[in-house]
Write a protein that holds these residues in place. Sequence first.
Motif, PDB file in Angstrom:
ATOM      1  N   PRO A  37     -24.634 -17.327  81.255  1.00 31.11           N
ATOM      2  CA  PRO A  37     -25.007 -15.949  80.928  1.00 31.11           C
ATOM      3  C   PRO A  37     -24.489 -14.974  81.980  1.00 31.11           C
ATOM      4  O   PRO A  37     -24.121 -15.361  83.081  1.00 31.11           O
ATOM      5  N   SER A  38     -24.463 -13.710  81.613  1.00 27.30           N
ATOM      6  CA  SER A  38     -23.983 -12.676  82.522  1.00 27.30           C
ATOM      7  C   SER A  38     -24.795 -12.672  83.816  1.00 27.30           C
ATOM      8  O   SER A  38     -26.007 -12.793  83.787  1.00 27.30           O
ATOM      9  N   GLY A  39     -24.103 -12.573  84.928  1.00 24.18           N
ATOM     10  CA  GLY A  39     -24.788 -12.493  86.215  1.00 24.18           C
ATOM     11  C   GLY A  39     -25.186 -13.833  86.790  1.00 24.18           C
ATOM     12  O   GLY A  39     -25.875 -13.899  87.805  1.00 24.18           O
ATOM     13  N   GLY A  41     -23.230 -16.033  88.137  1.00 20.75           N
ATOM     14  CA  GLY A  41     -22.442 -16.394  89.308  1.00 20.75           C
ATOM     15  C   GLY A  41     -21.100 -17.039  89.002  1.00 20.75           C
ATOM     16  O   GLY A  41     -20.480 -17.619  89.893  1.00 20.75           O
ATOM     17  N   LYS A  42     -20.613 -16.908  87.773  1.00 16.75           N
ATOM     18  CA  LYS A  42     -19.320 -17.503  87.422  1.00 16.75           C
ATOM     19  C   LYS A  42     -18.197 -16.892  88.246  1.00 16.75           C
ATOM     20  O   LYS A  42     -17.401 -17.602  88.856  1.00 16.75           O
ATOM     21  N   SER A  43     -18.171 -15.560  88.252  1.00 10.92           N
ATOM     22  CA  SER A  43     -17.097 -14.896  88.997  1.00 10.92           C
ATOM     23  C   SER A  43     -17.209 -15.208  90.474  1.00 10.92           C
ATOM     24  O   SER A  43     -16.197 -15.436  91.144  1.00 10.92           O
ATOM     25  N   THR A  44     -18.415 -15.201  90.977  1.00 16.22           N
ATOM     26  CA  THR A  44     -18.614 -15.477  92.396  1.00 16.22           C
ATOM     27  C   THR A  44     -18.072 -16.855  92.748  1.00 16.22           C
ATOM     28  O   THR A  44     -17.367 -17.022  93.742  1.00 16.22           O
ATOM     29  N   LEU A  45     -18.376 -17.847  91.917  1.00 18.24           N
ATOM     30  CA  LEU A  45     -17.911 -19.205  92.189  1.00 18.24           C
ATOM     31  C   LEU A  45     -16.380 -19.266  92.162  1.00 18.24           C
ATOM     32  O   LEU A  45     -15.748 -19.882  93.026  1.00 18.24           O
TER      33      LEU A  45
END
Lengths: 334, 276
Positions: A37-39, A41-45
């Motif tokens: 889901p949004s937020g 941490g996908k982008s962070t990872l």
Amino acid sequence: MGTISLKNARKAFGDVVIIPGASLDIKNGEFVVFVGPSGCGKSTLLRMIAGLEDLTSGAILIDGKDMTEEAPSKRGLSMVFQSYALYPHMSVRGNISFGLKMAGMPKNEIEAKVAKAAATLNLTEYLDRKPRQLSGGQRQRVAIGRAIVRNPEGFLFDEPLSNLDAALRVNMRLEIMQMHKDLGATMVYVTHDQVEAMTMADRIVVLNRGNIEQVGSPLELYNRPDSLFVAGFIGSPKMNLISGKPAEKYDAQTIGIRPEHLGISLKDGTWPAKISLAEHLGADTYLHVDAGPCGMMTVRAAGEYDAAPDAKIFLTPEPDRIHRFDGDGKAIRK
Amino acid sequence: MARNVSFRRKLVVTALAWAIGLLIFFPILWTIITSFKSEGDAIALPPKFLFFDWTLENYGVVQERSDYLRFAMNSVMLALGSTFFALVIAIPSAWAMAFAPGKRTKDLLMWMLSTKMMPPVGALIPVYLIFRDFGLLDTRGGIIAVLMLLNLPIIIWMLYTYFKEIPGEILEASRMDGASLGKELLYVLTPMAIPGIASTLLLNIILAWNEAFWTLALTTKDAAPLTQFIASYSSPEGLFWAKLSAASTMAIAPILVLGWFAQKQLVRGLTFGAVK
Ligand SMILES: Nc1ncnc2c1ncn2[C@@H]1O[C@H](COP(=O)(O)OP(=O)(O)OP(=O)(O)O)[C@@H](O)[C@H]1O
Ligand SMILES: [Mg+2]
């Protein structure tokens, strides 16, 4: 070659822990998709793998070498950003060749590589244009071109197709898959899109609040979700989750059954239900039904199902397609 | 969409704008006019506006008596030098504040701005003593340093607001592409921020050119810019209005011309971000 390993990689912004500790081994040439889901941490990872975000603790190994402290450019990875992040003041040619220039490659070699990348991506006639003179799809290609010319060990994609319209998205999806086949490079791909995740991935990594919930092939996740979260997240339309009395009959706190695994009958069946809404998609019909103690459910009927509103029907789950979960949301296996 | 504005309203607004414009410009206009008068006409009462004997004699006298070019050269050196070094420091500083902010970045920015609220005279004596002891009085290097430090807060602020508008992902893309920090600043950030940097540069040149407090206090001859050139007509030999005006006109002419040609850029720069 292009293996990527996360060893208990942790990320906190100040006191806020975003990734509590992720461990994952990505094989060389594998196509791995991060969903969640949004937020979550996908982008962070992904940015941690890229080196754009420091780790709070833990390690990242690329090709078996510890790259935790290494600069992004030293990791042998290319990244495609959701916003494309093209250099607006450079031509398409300048954008694609920038990385090669930074690497100090001789001019004629750069030219040859740019020409080759442009030809693969159908960008040859746009080489002298600025990014603002391109359509969204063309910009996306430039971003990909910029990533492939450097011939990296691995590619990182952060929702690269989310700004494109549906038709173009399908096209680009196929192109990226073709590219993966041709290059054989490792790819890590972040997406919101169910279809992208299911069709592109060798393995899907489901993230929930920074935790890796489950890792597996698309069909593994579809057929054997480890938890309620994964069960609810993978698959479209979503799995029906039923708790209370009907679940107790199956010795579970909650049971799940996918809309496509429910049989419909007008005469008899396990659960009586009343149709409240029908969505006609042509090839399929989604029935939203009120199934009494089971609550609202979605049923997928093949073809053009002729549903009168308020009509009474009976639903029967395929017995070996019922997913059972305990009180903690963990799957109960036989 | 253009709004329907009645002719009368347009007329009133236009007249008002002209009136305010003229009011602001009047002192400069009067100075320029006075510079073409004889000393007698210059102090005549009631003042003569346009009907007097126009003469260039003041300019001749001024040019003869003091070496305009030397002062002008100093002004150019001080303005360009202080601006150049300020940008060299401000671009990386603003980069750090915009793209790698820490917990106290906002406070730091406020603090920098607050130094501009202090009356400069408060720092005059310490700065003067430092200059004296280090032999910096009346040297171009010393004045360049002071002017640079003086305007640095404003420059960093302006650049910071421009840089904030640039998506950080583009800089990150260049990092993925293997650009070192220096190359990232040089090949990616600076070209993208050219309009902002240009207006900052122009504004700073104008501020440095017009700066009078420190240049008057810290220079006498070798490093004296045009502010000294003007000042030299005001005091010892009594007031010569026409000559003073001629000197002033000569001092502001270059920057007036620069400002005129760059006004589009300046307005754009100063309202950047406010209007989109
Ligand atoms: N620089 C930062 N400082 C503090 N918190 C941050 C920072 N960057 C991200 N976060 C937080 O980290 C969490 C994860 O963000 P991230 O961008 O990785 O999510 P995401 O899974 O990519 O979401 P989306 O699908 O919406 O892109 C969010 O709650 C976000 O608010
Ligand atoms: Mg994201």
